[in-house]
Design a protein around this motif. Structure first.
Motif, PDB file in Angstrom:
ATOM      1  N   GLU A 144       0.955  -1.254   0.040  1.00  0.00           N
ATOM      2  CA  GLU A 144      -0.036   0.102   0.020  1.00  0.00           C
ATOM      3  C   GLU A 144       0.852   1.517   0.057  1.00  0.00           C
ATOM      4  O   GLU A 144       0.656   2.351  -0.801  1.00  0.00           O
ATOM      5  CB  GLU A 144      -1.082   0.129   1.224  1.00  0.00           C
ATOM      6  N   ALA A 145       1.930   1.306   0.835  1.00  0.00           N
ATOM      7  CA  ALA A 145       2.887   2.397   0.850  1.00  0.00           C
ATOM      8  C   ALA A 145       3.454   2.810  -0.572  1.00  0.00           C
ATOM      9  O   ALA A 145       3.643   3.712  -1.105  1.00  0.00           O
ATOM     10  CB  ALA A 145       4.122   2.258   1.803  1.00  0.00           C
ATOM     11  N   MET A 146       3.776   1.580  -1.466  1.00  0.00           N
ATOM     12  CA  MET A 146       4.190   1.718  -2.748  1.00  0.00           C
ATOM     13  C   MET A 146       3.363   2.060  -3.541  1.00  0.00           C
ATOM     14  O   MET A 146       3.360   2.992  -4.346  1.00  0.00           O
ATOM     15  CB  MET A 146       4.748   0.498  -3.434  1.00  0.00           C
ATOM     16  N   LEU A 147       2.052   1.700  -3.535  1.00  0.00           N
ATOM     17  CA  LEU A 147       0.990   2.390  -4.312  1.00  0.00           C
ATOM     18  C   LEU A 147       0.740   3.652  -4.097  1.00  0.00           C
ATOM     19  O   LEU A 147       0.074   4.411  -5.018  1.00  0.00           O
ATOM     20  CB  LEU A 147      -0.194   1.349  -4.300  1.00  0.00           C
ATOM     21  N   LEU A 148       0.699   4.237  -2.822  1.00  0.00           N
ATOM     22  CA  LEU A 148       0.291   5.477  -2.596  1.00  0.00           C
ATOM     23  C   LEU A 148       1.510   6.410  -3.140  1.00  0.00           C
ATOM     24  O   LEU A 148       1.081   7.534  -3.311  1.00  0.00           O
ATOM     25  CB  LEU A 148       0.236   5.690  -1.129  1.00  0.00           C
ATOM     26  N   GLU A 149       2.650   6.013  -3.106  1.00  0.00           N
ATOM     27  CA  GLU A 149       3.649   7.137  -3.472  1.00  0.00           C
ATOM     28  C   GLU A 149       4.058   6.942  -5.074  1.00  0.00           C
ATOM     29  O   GLU A 149       4.484   7.831  -5.656  1.00  0.00           O
ATOM     30  CB  GLU A 149       5.000   6.596  -2.670  1.00  0.00           C
ATOM     31  N   LEU A 150       3.590   5.808  -5.598  1.00  0.00           N
ATOM     32  CA  LEU A 150       3.913   5.367  -7.286  1.00  0.00           C
ATOM     33  C   LEU A 150       3.461   6.592  -7.874  1.00  0.00           C
ATOM     34  O   LEU A 150       3.916   7.226  -8.991  1.00  0.00           O
ATOM     35  CB  LEU A 150       3.378   4.169  -7.606  1.00  0.00           C
ATOM     36  N   PRO A 151       2.086   7.004  -7.843  1.00  0.00           N
ATOM     37  CA  PRO A 151       1.463   7.990  -8.523  1.00  0.00           C
ATOM     38  C   PRO A 151       2.376   9.441  -8.551  1.00  0.00           C
ATOM     39  O   PRO A 151       2.700   9.985  -9.726  1.00  0.00           O
ATOM     40  CB  PRO A 151      -0.030   8.530  -8.360  1.00  0.00           C
ATOM     41  N   GLU A 152       2.685   9.586  -7.313  1.00  0.00           N
ATOM     42  CA  GLU A 152       3.446  11.119  -7.215  1.00  0.00           C
ATOM     43  C   GLU A 152       5.009  10.903  -7.821  1.00  0.00           C
ATOM     44  O   GLU A 152       5.242  11.804  -8.476  1.00  0.00           O
ATOM     45  CB  GLU A 152       3.839  11.272  -5.719  1.00  0.00           C
ATOM     46  N   LYS A 178      14.008  12.760  -2.149  1.00  0.00           N
ATOM     47  CA  LYS A 178      13.515  11.929  -0.980  1.00  0.00           C
ATOM     48  C   LYS A 178      14.541  11.366  -0.318  1.00  0.00           C
ATOM     49  O   LYS A 178      14.317  10.240   0.436  1.00  0.00           O
ATOM     50  CB  LYS A 178      12.503  10.693  -1.995  1.00  0.00           C
ATOM     51  N   LYS A 179      15.699  11.732  -0.010  1.00  0.00           N
ATOM     52  CA  LYS A 179      16.750  11.271   0.691  1.00  0.00           C
ATOM     53  C   LYS A 179      16.411  11.157   2.080  1.00  0.00           C
ATOM     54  O   LYS A 179      16.564   9.940   3.014  1.00  0.00           O
ATOM     55  CB  LYS A 179      17.879  12.184   0.909  1.00  0.00           C
ATOM     56  N   GLU A 180      15.337  12.040   2.537  1.00  0.00           N
ATOM     57  CA  GLU A 180      14.918  11.922   4.008  1.00  0.00           C
ATOM     58  C   GLU A 180      13.823  10.758   4.303  1.00  0.00           C
ATOM     59  O   GLU A 180      13.725  10.490   5.632  1.00  0.00           O
ATOM     60  CB  GLU A 180      14.196  13.214   4.448  1.00  0.00           C
ATOM     61  N   GLU A 181      13.419  10.195   3.343  1.00  0.00           N
ATOM     62  CA  GLU A 181      12.577   9.119   3.310  1.00  0.00           C
ATOM     63  C   GLU A 181      13.396   7.740   3.271  1.00  0.00           C
ATOM     64  O   GLU A 181      13.096   6.889   2.299  1.00  0.00           O
ATOM     65  CB  GLU A 181      11.482   8.969   2.413  1.00  0.00           C
ATOM     66  N   PRO A 185       9.468   1.961   1.349  1.00  0.00           N
ATOM     67  CA  PRO A 185       9.986   0.719   0.602  1.00  0.00           C
ATOM     68  C   PRO A 185      10.188   0.952  -0.815  1.00  0.00           C
ATOM     69  O   PRO A 185      11.301   0.573  -1.198  1.00  0.00           O
ATOM     70  CB  PRO A 185       8.716  -0.117   0.947  1.00  0.00           C
ATOM     71  N   LEU A 186       9.287   2.074  -1.623  1.00  0.00           N
ATOM     72  CA  LEU A 186       9.710   2.198  -2.904  1.00  0.00           C
ATOM     73  C   LEU A 186      10.932   2.906  -3.140  1.00  0.00           C
ATOM     74  O   LEU A 186      11.639   2.489  -4.053  1.00  0.00           O
ATOM     75  CB  LEU A 186       8.448   3.257  -3.407  1.00  0.00           C
ATOM     76  N   TYR A 187      11.358   3.787  -2.053  1.00  0.00           N
ATOM     77  CA  TYR A 187      12.344   4.551  -2.550  1.00  0.00           C
ATOM     78  C   TYR A 187      13.563   3.714  -1.849  1.00  0.00           C
ATOM     79  O   TYR A 187      14.777   3.806  -2.696  1.00  0.00           O
ATOM     80  CB  TYR A 187      12.513   6.046  -1.836  1.00  0.00           C
ATOM     81  N   GLN A 246      -2.707   8.418 -14.388  1.00  0.00           N
ATOM     82  CA  GLN A 246      -4.046   8.341 -14.280  1.00  0.00           C
ATOM     83  C   GLN A 246      -4.538   7.209 -13.501  1.00  0.00           C
ATOM     84  O   GLN A 246      -5.169   7.096 -12.746  1.00  0.00           O
ATOM     85  CB  GLN A 246      -4.857   8.827 -15.272  1.00  0.00           C
ATOM     86  N   ILE A 247      -4.242   6.089 -14.233  1.00  0.00           N
ATOM     87  CA  ILE A 247      -4.668   4.702 -13.512  1.00  0.00           C
ATOM     88  C   ILE A 247      -4.377   4.541 -12.096  1.00  0.00           C
ATOM     89  O   ILE A 247      -5.104   4.170 -11.446  1.00  0.00           O
ATOM     90  CB  ILE A 247      -4.314   3.554 -14.230  1.00  0.00           C
ATOM     91  N   LEU A 248      -3.008   4.949 -11.802  1.00  0.00           N
ATOM     92  CA  LEU A 248      -2.335   4.847 -10.485  1.00  0.00           C
ATOM     93  C   LEU A 248      -3.063   5.925  -9.428  1.00  0.00           C
ATOM     94  O   LEU A 248      -3.382   5.428  -8.374  1.00  0.00           O
ATOM     95  CB  LEU A 248      -1.004   4.887 -10.518  1.00  0.00           C
ATOM     96  N   TRP A 249      -3.448   6.775 -10.004  1.00  0.00           N
ATOM     97  CA  TRP A 249      -4.212   7.793  -9.177  1.00  0.00           C
ATOM     98  C   TRP A 249      -5.740   7.309  -8.811  1.00  0.00           C
ATOM     99  O   TRP A 249      -5.981   7.491  -7.546  1.00  0.00           O
ATOM    100  CB  TRP A 249      -4.409   9.253  -9.721  1.00  0.00           C
ATOM    101  N   SER A 250      -6.083   6.814  -9.545  1.00  0.00           N
ATOM    102  CA  SER A 250      -7.589   6.077  -9.367  1.00  0.00           C
ATOM    103  C   SER A 250      -7.336   4.946  -8.298  1.00  0.00           C
ATOM    104  O   SER A 250      -8.147   4.762  -7.353  1.00  0.00           O
ATOM    105  CB  SER A 250      -8.268   5.518 -10.652  1.00  0.00           C
ATOM    106  N   LYS A 251      -6.229   4.040  -8.501  1.00  0.00           N
ATOM    107  CA  LYS A 251      -6.339   3.263  -7.232  1.00  0.00           C
ATOM    108  C   LYS A 251      -5.622   3.746  -6.209  1.00  0.00           C
ATOM    109  O   LYS A 251      -6.013   3.000  -5.169  1.00  0.00           O
ATOM    110  CB  LYS A 251      -4.995   2.186  -7.841  1.00  0.00           C
ATOM    111  N   ARG A 252      -4.821   4.733  -6.063  1.00  0.00           N
ATOM    112  CA  ARG A 252      -4.445   5.430  -4.910  1.00  0.00           C
ATOM    113  C   ARG A 252      -5.826   5.962  -4.144  1.00  0.00           C
ATOM    114  O   ARG A 252      -6.064   5.888  -2.705  1.00  0.00           O
ATOM    115  CB  ARG A 252      -3.760   6.601  -4.953  1.00  0.00           C
TER     116      ARG A 252
END
Length: 292
Positions: A144-152, A178-181, A185-187, A246-252
């Motif tokens: 979920e963390a990956m899917l929330l960050e991937l659209p950005e 995004k060095k502070e993060e 998991p995505l970064y 756009q697809i990923l934003w809808s999933k987010r």
């Protein structure tokens, strides 16, 4: 009789573990050095690892072990996945063993009562499933963390590529911002991809490894889209990134809505308890006055 049973059980469990550790544990002691944060019984695991290998758990329960290995890979990495899976299973066995020991001790403290042994056996049976559920929960939160960050990430890449940056430079720029993060998991996986580039992997190999490590369908679509369209460049590549974004934003949005529903459902029980408390506090004096 209960005291004899508790003492016999405690001695059998302790002697069995100690004997296996001294006689059969040597080939498995190196696993204590595996990088698996959260595993607490590494140094106690050699006897349980021996029992797992002697019992051929992989051939007897291949589907179960495969699913656990997939989850372990996502949390602890692909390297030495088989050893890490066995160590995780040994952790489950280790906690069951501790619960049985605790049941024997509780029975002794209570004067030989069978309740202590029953509690220990119940906890020994339930705790491994709780540990396994916690692993799957970590995998779900990671995805979920990956899917929330991937659209950005895709939006930033679209802007950078549209401004003339290469895909590689766009990814490097997004990761550096995004060095502070460090724990995201995505970064974390993207930093591993950058390390592979620097080590001599090709862009395609590094992205394929990224897809395997993440184990998320949307990440696989993301890597496939980039690998198929990056050679075209120009408007076509930017448009493909925008469509995927756009697809990923809808999933987010769907994930965010689901989280909100789960949060509201978790509040139902506390609210019901508070309602009952208020009802008792308000109704008890009135009821007492009526009896009076």
């Amino acid at each position: 009789m209960g005291i004899v049973t508790a003492v016999a059980g405690f001695l059998a469990l302790t002697a069995g573990w100690l004997g296996l550790y001294l006689i059969k544990g040597e080939p498995y002691r190196y696993m204590a050095g595996l990088d698996m944060p959260g595993i607490k019984l590494k140094k106690w695991s050699p006897p349980f690892l021996f029992l797992l290998h002697a019992g051929r758990i992989g051939s007897r329960l291949p589907i179960v072990v495969f699913r656990i290995q997939r989850a372990v890979q996502k949390i602890y990495g692909v390297r030495q996945a088989s050893e890490k899976t066995m160590l995780f299973l040994a952790e489950m066995m280790g906690f069951s063993w501790l619960m049985l020991l605790g049941g024997c001790v509780l029975s002794l403290i209570s004067g030989g009562s069978g309740a202590g042994l029953i509690i220990g056996c119940l906890l020994a049976a339930v705790l491994p499933f709780a540990i396994l559920k916690d692993l799957y929960s970590k995998v779900s939160r990671r995805e979920e963390a990956m899917l929330l960050e991937l659209p950005e990430l895709l939006n930033k890449m679209t802007l950078l590529v549209g401004a003339g940056e290469t895909v590689q430079r766009a990814i490097i720029h997004c990761v550096e911002r995004k060095k502070e993060e460090e724990c995201h998991p995505l970064y974390r996986e993207l930093r591993q991809t950058l390390t592979e580039w620097e080590s001599g992997y090709s862009f395609q190999q590094a992205f394929e490894n990224l897809s395997k490590r993440c184990g998320v369908q949307e990440i696989s679509v993301f890597t496939t889209t980039i690998l198929l369209n990056m050679r075209r460049g120009g408007t076509d590549f930017v448009m493909s990134l925008r469509d995927l974004s756009q697809i990923l934003w809808s999933k987010r949005t769907a994930i965010t809505r689901t989280r909100g529903e789960q949060a509201s459902s978790k509040l139902v029980f506390p609210m019901a308890v508070l309602f009952m408390v208020v009802l008792v506090l308000v109704g008890a004096p009135a009821f007492m006055m009526m009896n009076f």
